[in-house]
Design a protein around this motif. Sequence first.
Motif, PDB file in Angstrom:
ATOM      1  N   LEU A  23       0.825  -1.210   0.000  1.00 45.29           N
ATOM      2  CA  LEU A  23       0.000   0.000   0.000  1.00 45.29           C
ATOM      3  C   LEU A  23       0.857   1.256   0.000  1.00 45.29           C
ATOM      4  N   TRP A  24       1.992   1.222   0.678  1.00 48.42           N
ATOM      5  CA  TRP A  24       2.914   2.354   0.656  1.00 48.42           C
ATOM      6  C   TRP A  24       3.433   2.612  -0.760  1.00 48.42           C
ATOM      7  N   VAL A  25       3.843   1.545  -1.423  1.00 45.37           N
ATOM      8  CA  VAL A  25       4.361   1.702  -2.791  1.00 45.37           C
ATOM      9  C   VAL A  25       3.264   2.201  -3.721  1.00 45.37           C
ATOM     10  N   VAL A  29       3.070   5.510  -6.286  1.00 46.59           N
ATOM     11  CA  VAL A  29       2.938   5.343  -7.734  1.00 46.59           C
ATOM     12  C   VAL A  29       1.599   5.830  -8.257  1.00 46.59           C
ATOM     13  N   ALA A  30       0.533   5.668  -7.467  1.00 44.15           N
ATOM     14  CA  ALA A  30      -0.823   5.912  -7.941  1.00 44.15           C
ATOM     15  C   ALA A  30      -1.044   7.319  -8.493  1.00 44.15           C
ATOM     16  N   PRO A  31      -0.534   8.376  -7.873  1.00 43.11           N
ATOM     17  CA  PRO A  31      -0.784   9.711  -8.451  1.00 43.11           C
ATOM     18  C   PRO A  31      -0.207   9.866  -9.853  1.00 43.11           C
ATOM     19  N   PHE A  32       0.998   9.351 -10.073  1.00 40.40           N
ATOM     20  CA  PHE A  32       1.594   9.443 -11.401  1.00 40.40           C
ATOM     21  C   PHE A  32       0.812   8.596 -12.404  1.00 40.40           C
ATOM     22  N   ALA A  33       0.364   7.416 -11.965  1.00 43.61           N
ATOM     23  CA  ALA A  33      -0.422   6.565 -12.852  1.00 43.61           C
ATOM     24  C   ALA A  33      -1.748   7.231 -13.211  1.00 43.61           C
ATOM     25  N   LEU A  34      -2.392   7.869 -12.234  1.00 46.59           N
ATOM     26  CA  LEU A  34      -3.648   8.561 -12.515  1.00 46.59           C
ATOM     27  C   LEU A  34      -3.431   9.690 -13.509  1.00 46.59           C
ATOM     28  N   ALA A  35      -2.345  10.445 -13.323  1.00 45.29           N
ATOM     29  CA  ALA A  35      -2.053  11.536 -14.260  1.00 45.29           C
ATOM     30  C   ALA A  35      -1.871  11.001 -15.679  1.00 45.29           C
ATOM     31  N   TYR A  36      -1.199   9.878 -15.805  1.00 49.18           N
ATOM     32  CA  TYR A  36      -0.999   9.281 -17.128  1.00 49.18           C
ATOM     33  C   TYR A  36      -2.322   8.795 -17.695  1.00 49.18           C
ATOM     34  N   ALA A  37      -3.146   8.165 -16.847  1.00 49.78           N
ATOM     35  CA  ALA A  37      -4.428   7.652 -17.315  1.00 49.78           C
ATOM     36  C   ALA A  37      -5.342   8.781 -17.784  1.00 49.78           C
ATOM     37  N   LEU A  38      -5.248   9.950 -17.183  1.00 44.84           N
ATOM     38  CA  LEU A  38      -6.054  11.090 -17.617  1.00 44.84           C
ATOM     39  C   LEU A  38      -5.437  11.792 -18.819  1.00 44.84           C
ATOM     40  N   ALA A  69       2.776  -3.838 -16.732  1.00 48.84           N
ATOM     41  CA  ALA A  69       3.866  -4.751 -16.381  1.00 48.84           C
ATOM     42  C   ALA A  69       4.491  -4.361 -15.040  1.00 48.84           C
ATOM     43  N   MET A  70       4.586  -3.056 -14.778  1.00 49.48           N
ATOM     44  CA  MET A  70       5.143  -2.609 -13.502  1.00 49.48           C
ATOM     45  C   MET A  70       4.235  -3.016 -12.337  1.00 49.48           C
ATOM     46  N   TYR A  71       2.932  -2.835 -12.497  1.00 53.79           N
ATOM     47  CA  TYR A  71       2.010  -3.220 -11.423  1.00 53.79           C
ATOM     48  C   TYR A  71       2.028  -4.723 -11.193  1.00 53.79           C
ATOM     49  N   VAL A 117      -8.894   3.268 -11.833  1.00 54.68           N
ATOM     50  CA  VAL A 117      -9.709   2.671 -10.769  1.00 54.68           C
ATOM     51  C   VAL A 117      -8.887   2.397  -9.520  1.00 54.68           C
ATOM     52  N   SER A 118      -7.632   2.017  -9.688  1.00 54.95           N
ATOM     53  CA  SER A 118      -6.826   1.650  -8.530  1.00 54.95           C
ATOM     54  C   SER A 118      -6.406   2.859  -7.694  1.00 54.95           C
ATOM     55  N   PHE A 119      -6.492   4.063  -8.255  1.00 54.72           N
ATOM     56  CA  PHE A 119      -6.065   5.251  -7.499  1.00 54.72           C
ATOM     57  C   PHE A 119      -6.882   5.443  -6.225  1.00 54.72           C
ATOM     58  N   PRO A 120      -8.231   5.525  -6.293  1.00 56.33           N
ATOM     59  CA  PRO A 120      -8.967   5.709  -5.032  1.00 56.33           C
ATOM     60  C   PRO A 120      -8.819   4.519  -4.087  1.00 56.33           C
ATOM     61  N   VAL A 121      -8.702   3.314  -4.636  1.00 55.00           N
ATOM     62  CA  VAL A 121      -8.534   2.145  -3.768  1.00 55.00           C
ATOM     63  C   VAL A 121      -7.213   2.225  -3.024  1.00 55.00           C
ATOM     64  N   ALA A 122      -6.143   2.608  -3.748  1.00 51.08           N
ATOM     65  CA  ALA A 122      -4.826   2.705  -3.120  1.00 51.08           C
ATOM     66  C   ALA A 122      -4.804   3.801  -2.055  1.00 51.08           C
ATOM     67  N   ILE A 123      -5.380   4.962  -2.370  1.00 43.32           N
ATOM     68  CA  ILE A 123      -5.383   6.075  -1.408  1.00 43.32           C
ATOM     69  C   ILE A 123      -6.207   5.710  -0.177  1.00 43.32           C
ATOM     70  N   LEU A 124      -7.422   5.212  -0.391  1.00 37.50           N
ATOM     71  CA  LEU A 124      -8.282   4.867   0.734  1.00 37.50           C
ATOM     72  C   LEU A 124      -7.658   3.750   1.569  1.00 37.50           C
ATOM     73  N   GLY A 125      -7.098   2.740   0.902  1.00 38.13           N
ATOM     74  CA  GLY A 125      -6.484   1.644   1.641  1.00 38.13           C
ATOM     75  C   GLY A 125      -5.313   2.110   2.488  1.00 38.13           C
ATOM     76  N   PHE A 126      -4.453   2.957   1.916  1.00 38.11           N
ATOM     77  CA  PHE A 126      -3.302   3.438   2.684  1.00 38.11           C
ATOM     78  C   PHE A 126      -3.743   4.305   3.858  1.00 38.11           C
ATOM     79  N   VAL A 127      -4.649   5.250   3.598  1.00 44.63           N
ATOM     80  CA  VAL A 127      -5.080   6.164   4.663  1.00 44.63           C
ATOM     81  C   VAL A 127      -5.752   5.397   5.789  1.00 44.63           C
ATOM     82  N   LEU A 128      -6.658   4.489   5.453  1.00 47.88           N
ATOM     83  CA  LEU A 128      -7.377   3.752   6.483  1.00 47.88           C
ATOM     84  C   LEU A 128      -6.437   2.827   7.255  1.00 47.88           C
ATOM     85  N   SER A 129      -5.555   2.130   6.528  1.00 52.73           N
ATOM     86  CA  SER A 129      -4.631   1.215   7.195  1.00 52.73           C
ATOM     87  C   SER A 129      -3.671   1.966   8.106  1.00 52.73           C
ATOM     88  N   THR A 130      -3.105   3.057   7.600  1.00 54.69           N
ATOM     89  CA  THR A 130      -2.152   3.824   8.404  1.00 54.69           C
ATOM     90  C   THR A 130      -2.840   4.473   9.598  1.00 54.69           C
TER      91      THR A 130
END
Length: 448
Positions: A23-25, A29-38, A69-71, A117-130
Motif C-alpha cells: 500500500l505504501w508503494v 505510484v498511484a498519483p503518477f499513474a492517474l495523471a498518465y491515465a487522464l 507490467a510494472m504493477y 480505478v486503482s487510485f482511489p482504492v490505493a489512497i483509501l487503503g493506505f489512509v485507512l490502514s495507516t
Amino acid sequence: MTYLAAALLSSFSARTWRSYGYLWVLLLVAPFALAYALLVPSLLAGLAITLVGLFVAGWLVLAARGWGAMYRALARGILHDDTPAPPPVRAHGGFWATMGGNLGDATGWRALLFMFVSFPVAILGFVLSTSLLAASFGAMTHWLWSWSLPAQRASDGTWHRGASLGPDWFVDTPVRHLLLALAGLLVFLFVWPWITRGFAGLVVLLTRGLLSPTAGSLRVAAAETARRATVEDAEARLSSIERNLHDGAQARLVSVAMKVGDARDMLLTGSSTEDVAEVLASAHSDAKGTITELRELTRGMRPPVLDSGLPTALETLASRSPLPVKLQTGGLEGVEVPTPVVTIVYFAVAELLTNAVKHAAATRIRIEADTRELDRRHRALTVDVFDDGVGGAALPTGARDRTHTGRAHTGTGLLGVADRLSGVEGTLTIDSPHGGPTHIRITVPMRA
C-alpha cells in the motif's frame, strides 16, 4: 484454537506487513499513474484532428502496457502474486493498420482503466490502514505520553490531561488507560491486519482482472500457436515427402530408365535375347518397387481407411500395433464423426500408440472412444488411451525441455499431439504417475 492463533498472529505475519508495504508503494505510484491515465484520453480528444496526434496517442496507449507490467511486477515481488502477462503486441502491416492497432490496443486501455480505478482504492487503503495502525499504537501507549497533552477543563470546572473521548470523559485514570490500551490492542490484532490485507487483495483482484490476459486474447494466442505449429508441421511433411521422393522413388526411376536404355542399346547391338530379358526383368522389378514405395508414401499422407469412419480407422491402428490392444468403440454407434475430426484423432492415437510401444515398456493397451456433451448444442469426441507401462509421460515445460525421466523423449510426440489438437480447440489430458499406469484423454469438439 488454530483459527484464533492465526488471528492473533496475523498482525505479526510477513504477509500483513508485505501488504502494508504494498500500500505504501501504491501510494507513491498511484498519483503518477492517474495523471498518465487522464493524459491519454485528453491528448486523444485534443489531437484527434491530426495524424501525428493520433500516432502519439496510440503510442501512449501502447506504453500503458509498461505500467501494467510494472504493477504486475509489484504484486509479484511484494505479495508473491504471479499474474500472467497478456500476449505481446501484434504486428500490423501498413500505415493505417498500425495506427488503428495502436489506438485500439485493448491491453493498453485496460491498463489505463486499472490505473484510474486503482487510485482511489490505493489512497483509501493506505489512509485507512495507516490511521488504524497509528490509532492502535497511540491507544496502547497513551498512558506513557498523555502527560504531555495540554490540560482541558471539564464542565464542572476540573482540569484533566488525557485524550477526550466524549463530553467530560477523559482518559486520565488507570482504569481508563487500561481500557484504551486494550481497545488499541484489539484494533491492532483483529482490525488493522484484515483491513490492510483486504485493500491489498482488492488491488490484486483488479490486477488479475484488468492486467491479465483475457479469454479472447488467450484464444487468439492459442490459435496463432496452433497455426504456427500447423505451418511447421506442413513444412516438415513436405520436406519429408521431398526427401523420400528424392532418395527413394526418384533413384528407382533413374535406375529403371538406365536399365531400359541399356536394353535398347543391347537390342541395337544384337545382344542375345536372354541378356536383354534379364535387364528388362530387373527394370520391371525396380518399377514395381517404385510403385509400392509411392503407394506407401501416399498412404502415410492420408490413409484411405479414414474414409471408412473412426471405428474402422482405430481398428486398423489396433491391428497394426505390436502390443495387444483392446478397443471399445460402442459409444460411437450411430454417431457421424466429421472427417476432419477422424483425421485428427487417427494421427493423435497413432502417436500415442507409438509412444506406448517405444517408451512405456507396456504389455497391453486399451482404447475407449465415446462422445459427451459440451453444451446444449455441441458434443465432443473423447478417446481414452490406457497402458500399463512405467508412466512418467508429460508435456514439456518449455520448448527445450523435451525429455522426461522414466519415459524418454515422450515430450516431443505429446507436444505435437497437443499442438494438433489445439488448432481445433481440442485438449490433451495426461495422467501418468511414475511407475504407471498411464491414462491419456483426447477431447475434440465435433464442430471442429
